[in-house]
Write a protein that holds these residues in place. Sequence first.
Motif, short mmCIF file in Angstrom:
data_model
loop_
_atom_site.label_atom_id
_atom_site.label_comp_id
_atom_site.label_asym_id
_atom_site.label_seq_id
_atom_site.Cartn_x
_atom_site.Cartn_y
_atom_site.Cartn_z
N MET A 1 3.62 -78.45 -19.45
CA MET A 1 4.03 -78.47 -20.85
C MET A 1 5.57 -78.50 -20.94
O MET A 1 6.13 -79.21 -21.78
CB MET A 1 3.45 -77.24 -21.54
CG MET A 1 3.73 -77.18 -22.98
SD MET A 1 2.76 -78.44 -23.79
CE MET A 1 2.83 -77.89 -25.41
N VAL A 2 6.20 -77.70 -20.09
CA VAL A 2 7.66 -77.65 -20.09
C VAL A 2 8.24 -79.00 -19.69
O VAL A 2 9.24 -79.46 -20.27
CB VAL A 2 8.15 -76.53 -19.15
CG1 VAL A 2 9.66 -76.57 -19.00
CG2 VAL A 2 7.71 -75.18 -19.65
N VAL B 1 6.91 -81.93 -20.18
CA VAL B 1 6.72 -82.87 -21.27
C VAL B 1 7.79 -82.65 -22.34
O VAL B 1 8.41 -83.60 -22.83
CB VAL B 1 5.30 -82.74 -21.87
CG1 VAL B 1 5.17 -83.55 -23.14
CG2 VAL B 1 4.25 -83.14 -20.86
N VAL B 2 8.04 -81.40 -22.69
CA VAL B 2 9.07 -81.08 -23.68
C VAL B 2 10.43 -81.53 -23.16
O VAL B 2 11.23 -82.11 -23.90
CB VAL B 2 9.05 -79.58 -24.02
CG1 VAL B 2 10.25 -79.19 -24.86
CG2 VAL B 2 7.76 -79.20 -24.70
#
Length: 91
Positions: free
Chosen positions: A1-2, A4-5
Amino acid sequence: MVLVVFAVWMLIFDSNSLLIHRDLNEDITDLEDEKAYYRNEIEKDKKAIKELSTEDGIEKLAREKYYMKKENEDIYIIEYEDSLKLDNKDE
């Protein structure tokens, strides 16, 4: 997730994003086209200056553009029908 951000941030929001690079590349292309145009204009101007550096070139310009003449000389300007600006409202 990190990741992707982080990737979204780097691609869109960062000061070195792809969007900014695309805009800068477009600006570079436009400036290179302008540069080529002005170089072409400079070459034309150099040819004109070279032509006007002689007496014959100055006389030619004065006769053709400004309709000047020598003393005891008559000038006749012949205009062709297709070179005249006609006011045709019927068309």
